[in-house]
Design a protein around this motif. Sequence first.
Motif, PDB file in Angstrom:
ATOM      1  N   GLU A   3       0.914  -1.347  -0.016  1.00 56.87           N
ATOM      2  CA  GLU A   3      -0.270   0.049  -0.065  1.00 56.87           C
ATOM      3  C   GLU A   3       0.859   1.177   0.130  1.00 56.87           C
ATOM      4  O   GLU A   3       0.189   2.410   0.077  1.00 56.87           O
ATOM      5  CB  GLU A   3      -0.942  -0.161   1.368  1.00 56.87           C
ATOM      6  N   LYS A   4       2.192   1.020   0.038  1.00 55.22           N
ATOM      7  CA  LYS A   4       3.093   2.441  -0.056  1.00 55.22           C
ATOM      8  C   LYS A   4       3.384   2.706  -1.759  1.00 55.22           C
ATOM      9  O   LYS A   4       3.874   1.982  -2.434  1.00 55.22           O
ATOM     10  CB  LYS A   4       4.333   1.888   0.493  1.00 55.22           C
ATOM     11  N   THR A   5       3.505   4.086  -1.688  1.00 60.67           N
ATOM     12  CA  THR A   5       3.767   4.578  -2.988  1.00 60.67           C
ATOM     13  C   THR A   5       4.809   5.697  -2.776  1.00 60.67           C
ATOM     14  O   THR A   5       4.744   6.641  -1.958  1.00 60.67           O
ATOM     15  CB  THR A   5       2.452   5.612  -3.638  1.00 60.67           C
ATOM     16  N   GLY A   6       5.734   5.839  -3.824  1.00 60.41           N
ATOM     17  CA  GLY A   6       6.635   6.803  -3.918  1.00 60.41           C
ATOM     18  C   GLY A   6       6.582   7.449  -5.201  1.00 60.41           C
ATOM     19  O   GLY A   6       6.255   6.746  -6.192  1.00 60.41           O
ATOM     20  N   TYR A   7       6.323   8.696  -5.172  1.00 56.94           N
ATOM     21  CA  TYR A   7       6.155   9.486  -6.597  1.00 56.94           C
ATOM     22  C   TYR A   7       6.995  10.689  -6.621  1.00 56.94           C
ATOM     23  O   TYR A   7       7.216  11.481  -5.653  1.00 56.94           O
ATOM     24  CB  TYR A   7       4.820  10.105  -6.678  1.00 56.94           C
ATOM     25  N   ALA A   8       7.501  10.760  -7.819  1.00 57.83           N
ATOM     26  CA  ALA A   8       8.344  12.048  -8.128  1.00 57.83           C
ATOM     27  C   ALA A   8       8.103  12.355  -9.672  1.00 57.83           C
ATOM     28  O   ALA A   8       7.919  11.526 -10.490  1.00 57.83           O
ATOM     29  CB  ALA A   8       9.886  11.871  -8.074  1.00 57.83           C
ATOM     30  N   TYR A   9       8.145  13.636  -9.833  1.00 55.31           N
ATOM     31  CA  TYR A   9       7.937  14.218 -11.129  1.00 55.31           C
ATOM     32  C   TYR A   9       8.904  15.174 -11.470  1.00 55.31           C
ATOM     33  O   TYR A   9       9.480  15.877 -10.596  1.00 55.31           O
ATOM     34  CB  TYR A   9       6.537  14.474 -11.826  1.00 55.31           C
ATOM     35  N   GLU A  64       9.784  18.405 -14.980  1.00 52.89           N
ATOM     36  CA  GLU A  64       9.343  18.917 -16.060  1.00 52.89           C
ATOM     37  C   GLU A  64      10.651  19.226 -17.105  1.00 52.89           C
ATOM     38  O   GLU A  64      10.449  19.870 -18.080  1.00 52.89           O
ATOM     39  CB  GLU A  64       8.836  20.309 -15.818  1.00 52.89           C
ATOM     40  N   ARG A 107      16.557  10.692 -11.797  1.00 50.18           N
ATOM     41  CA  ARG A 107      16.512  11.090 -10.429  1.00 50.18           C
ATOM     42  C   ARG A 107      15.050  10.823  -9.898  1.00 50.18           C
ATOM     43  O   ARG A 107      14.928  10.521  -8.783  1.00 50.18           O
ATOM     44  CB  ARG A 107      16.820  12.639 -10.374  1.00 50.18           C
ATOM     45  N   THR A 124      14.161   8.690  -6.436  1.00 49.14           N
ATOM     46  CA  THR A 124      13.266   9.417  -5.354  1.00 49.14           C
ATOM     47  C   THR A 124      12.304   8.682  -5.306  1.00 49.14           C
ATOM     48  O   THR A 124      11.877   8.293  -4.092  1.00 49.14           O
ATOM     49  CB  THR A 124      13.117  10.929  -5.720  1.00 49.14           C
ATOM     50  N   ALA A 177      12.772   5.275  -3.222  1.00 50.28           N
ATOM     51  CA  ALA A 177      13.213   5.417  -1.765  1.00 50.28           C
ATOM     52  C   ALA A 177      11.987   4.488  -0.887  1.00 50.28           C
ATOM     53  O   ALA A 177      12.183   4.150   0.171  1.00 50.28           O
ATOM     54  CB  ALA A 177      13.439   6.682  -1.375  1.00 50.28           C
ATOM     55  N   ILE A 178      10.757   4.482  -1.625  1.00 49.68           N
ATOM     56  CA  ILE A 178       9.675   3.938  -0.670  1.00 49.68           C
ATOM     57  C   ILE A 178       9.678   2.546  -0.349  1.00 49.68           C
ATOM     58  O   ILE A 178       9.344   1.819   0.460  1.00 49.68           O
ATOM     59  CB  ILE A 178       8.390   4.295  -1.158  1.00 49.68           C
ATOM     60  N   TYR A 233       0.297  14.774 -14.797  1.00 53.53           N
ATOM     61  CA  TYR A 233       1.900  14.103 -14.297  1.00 53.53           C
ATOM     62  C   TYR A 233       1.953  14.519 -12.794  1.00 53.53           C
ATOM     63  O   TYR A 233       2.796  14.190 -12.151  1.00 53.53           O
ATOM     64  CB  TYR A 233       2.881  14.409 -15.157  1.00 53.53           C
ATOM     65  N   ARG A 234       1.357  15.697 -12.404  1.00 51.23           N
ATOM     66  CA  ARG A 234       1.693  16.233 -10.943  1.00 51.23           C
ATOM     67  C   ARG A 234       0.965  15.454  -9.856  1.00 51.23           C
ATOM     68  O   ARG A 234       1.273  15.710  -8.832  1.00 51.23           O
ATOM     69  CB  ARG A 234       1.125  17.563 -10.886  1.00 51.23           C
ATOM     70  N   GLN A 293      -0.434  11.406  -8.367  1.00 53.56           N
ATOM     71  CA  GLN A 293      -0.624  10.071  -8.607  1.00 53.56           C
ATOM     72  C   GLN A 293      -2.139   9.396  -9.012  1.00 53.56           C
ATOM     73  O   GLN A 293      -2.980  10.253  -8.671  1.00 53.56           O
ATOM     74  CB  GLN A 293      -0.222   9.356  -7.316  1.00 53.56           C
TER      75      GLN A 293
END
Lengths: 448, 467
Positions: free
Chosen positions: B66-72, B74, B83, B87, B90-91, B342-343, B345
């Motif tokens: 149930e864990k989510t890591g998200y990075a975006y 531009e 990168r 990031t 890391a979750i 994209y900003r 989840q």
Amino acid sequence: MDQTSVKELAEWLVERAKAMGAETAEAHVNHSREFECEVRRGELENLVEAESNGATLTVSKNKRRASVQSSDTQRDHLNSLIDKALFLCAYTDVDEAYSLPPYDRLAFDPPELDLFDAEFNQWDVTKKQAFAIRCEAAMVSFDPRIQSNGASFSTTTGYSAMANSLGFSVALATTAGGVHASGFAADHVKDGDLNTGRKQAGGWSHQVRFADQLPDPKELGRMAGADIVRLLGSRKPKTGRYPVFFDATTARSLWRHLLTAVNGSSLYRRESFLLDHLNSDVASSIITITDDPFIQRGLASHPYDDEGVACRRSEIVSSGTLNTYLLSTYSANKLGMTTTGHAGGTGNIIIQPGHQSEAEILRQIDHGVYVTSLSGQGVNISTGDYSRGAQGLWIERGEVAYPIMEFTLNGNLRHMFKSIRALSREVQPGWTILTPGILIDEMAVSGL
Amino acid sequence: MQLERFSLTPAIINRILTVAMSRGANFADLYCEYSRYEGLGLEEGILKSASASIECGAGVRVVEGEKTGYAYTEVMEESHFQRAARTAAAIAHQGGDQKAVQVAPFGIGAFYPVPDPVIDEPMPRKIDLIYLADKTARAHHSDVKQVSVYLGTAHKLILMADSRGRLVQDIQPMIRFTVSVVVERGGERQTAMAGDGGRLGASFLTRDRAIELSKKAVDEALLLLDARPAPSGMWPVILAPGDSGILLHEAIGHPLEADFNRKQSSAYANRLGEKVADAQCTIIDDGTIEGDRGAINIDDELNPSQKTTLIEQGRLVGYMCDETSARFFGVESTGNGRRESYRYQPIPRMRTTYMLPGDYDPQEIIASTEKGLYCKTFKGGQVNISNGNFTFVPSEAYWIEGGRVSHAVKNCTLIGNGPDALSEVTMVGNDFAISSGIWTCGKDGQSAPVGVGLPTIKIREMTVGGA
């Protein structure tokens, strides 16, 4: 990008637009770094990190205007965007009311408002996560029935700049942080009730500019817990006309309706229940509303508005009388007035609190409603008609008797503001509108 | 595929996803978006605004349980994608097996009739339609004081890839046309709005439709000038076909989104298989209605769009799942994982939610009602998914007296409780319509275009919040 480079880019956009044929140009550039972590049941569940950019440009030629916006701030891309803006300008009509702000109203010497906290950037993920975990733990330990929906900690660092073709440009650095905890608990269901899965949900939030303004996580968790538990055992109230007390959370929404109604863009469109009300009574005589954009470290503090016009501290409403509309250059031109520095909104809004405590005010109510949340879109700013769903507490003989839900409140804002009978002494911090709770004489309550 | 738009190649995508999975997640995906928006706005008889905007960015998501890591980012360069992948990764903590990801194209549906609404109509024709709507509204009645017309088009290119090896491109068009009016008579003022749109090209908007929408907005505002306050209390409520589907969206749709049920906060948590509505009710969420606002060829986490039954003859048969919830419940995703851009989840979101028609003649339904409220169009709705209470706000509504539609009413909100209201559906009509409205749904700060539909239905009793 940093504070200097966003400003340089805004200036460059304006220069390029002029060189490419624009008569006037106004540019905004921003860069922000966002972070959010969310924990649930004591563990990290969601982590978000991002850097984002934005550039917007409005150009005009012969009073015809167009605007463009992009998340890509590379100069070759922005060149084609300026082309696009000038292309669109050829299609719009002449709008005599469009102009840049008066030169002498621009914020050439903006006050320093202390809106950037370098320390927030030093906080690492573990520290933010630990803060959220403490909030969540305090919420859950408030009552054994509470289950967590999660607690979050978020921070934003932003650099924003604006420039226009009057030769004006300015930039600002800000930080913001927010904590939030929410949860739910199974609610009592009586025999024969079809909604056997009923729960009551609640929570608490707090926003700050500086890390040292953060609340005690235990206190925030306790507030979130109390918000959930006070709704357990909710019933539907009887239809009737009763006095209604809006707590600070719900009172904020009423003030937003008032601010929308006195905003220039609602007024020139004739979409306001307060047309032609300048210098007349719009609220009960105990209401004084101050717009203070200059509070040091304030959540809604800003030295200048979206057009670069210098902001001012002002009393929007004094003892019930409306002193000023909230105008941008455009809406001021439409109304034959001068901008008040409100392009993009107000600063910190402060509702002058009353002298009695909330408990003292409730003691004056024989039968009435205490509102804790509102729902639905039934607010018509053009007419003032107000009809919303609500949840809250039933007041009987001056005391909270039991929680209530699934009812509506009806009235007209014009009348509601004038029939505010009391304001509490307590004001809730951590919001852009700082208001006490308010008591309205009577509203139509529909339930059973 | 327009990989070059994002400076990508299949090899680069494989590398990014391999990094995303390097700490041993269950799955990871890459979502790249290039959106173009255009808007034209008329106010006070002149075309005041013209705008264009571009949003381009890419997000990497890594999910473990149930864990989510998200990075975006531009910046469309591999180093920035890498990168973001690190990031997001890391979750995850399971420890990676460093298995390389290999993506290949994955087939999707085709539910949008026009590929490029931004360019499929020349600017002068769009502007002519806007002027036409303005002139029509003003000519329609002398009480019309203000007219605002807006035409917006969107062209969203998305390119997605995931650790299952799927690689997909979709181009999602959207058009939105609205006419808002202010009418005034003897010091009283009313406003109304009419609009239409969908995943269509600007060519769908004909002169006849522009005229029709203008007149509809004016007629509704005039009706409100003559409307009387609605009564208060518990009354029978009849909902006209189409727009009224907002009831389903609020009362049952949101509480059946799987994230709320996974976290147990929904009033419908752990109730699969139970009877939660009258047996006349079969409720569906459908992403495959061609051209509708809720149509999607594929959802925003590479799962195919589908028609999902939520309630079958009153019985709860399924939740709307995103990938995370589907894995949690051990089922296939229903293709409801959607995101604003994209900003954000993806989270479980509705597409087009509707109820299948029943047996009753709509006239018979009205005639069966001595006193009650008849609602035709709506401003919107809201729900508390935990206690099940929902509100919805009619814009065009009438009082029913002696089995006949009588005068118009104004300023009212309906409030009910999802499980109660759906169990009290006493009659379902044999008519049916999908709303031609322009519904946008908000959840967790993300907005998504959705559709709703309903036959005529009668609810035995609901609270009508009037004066």
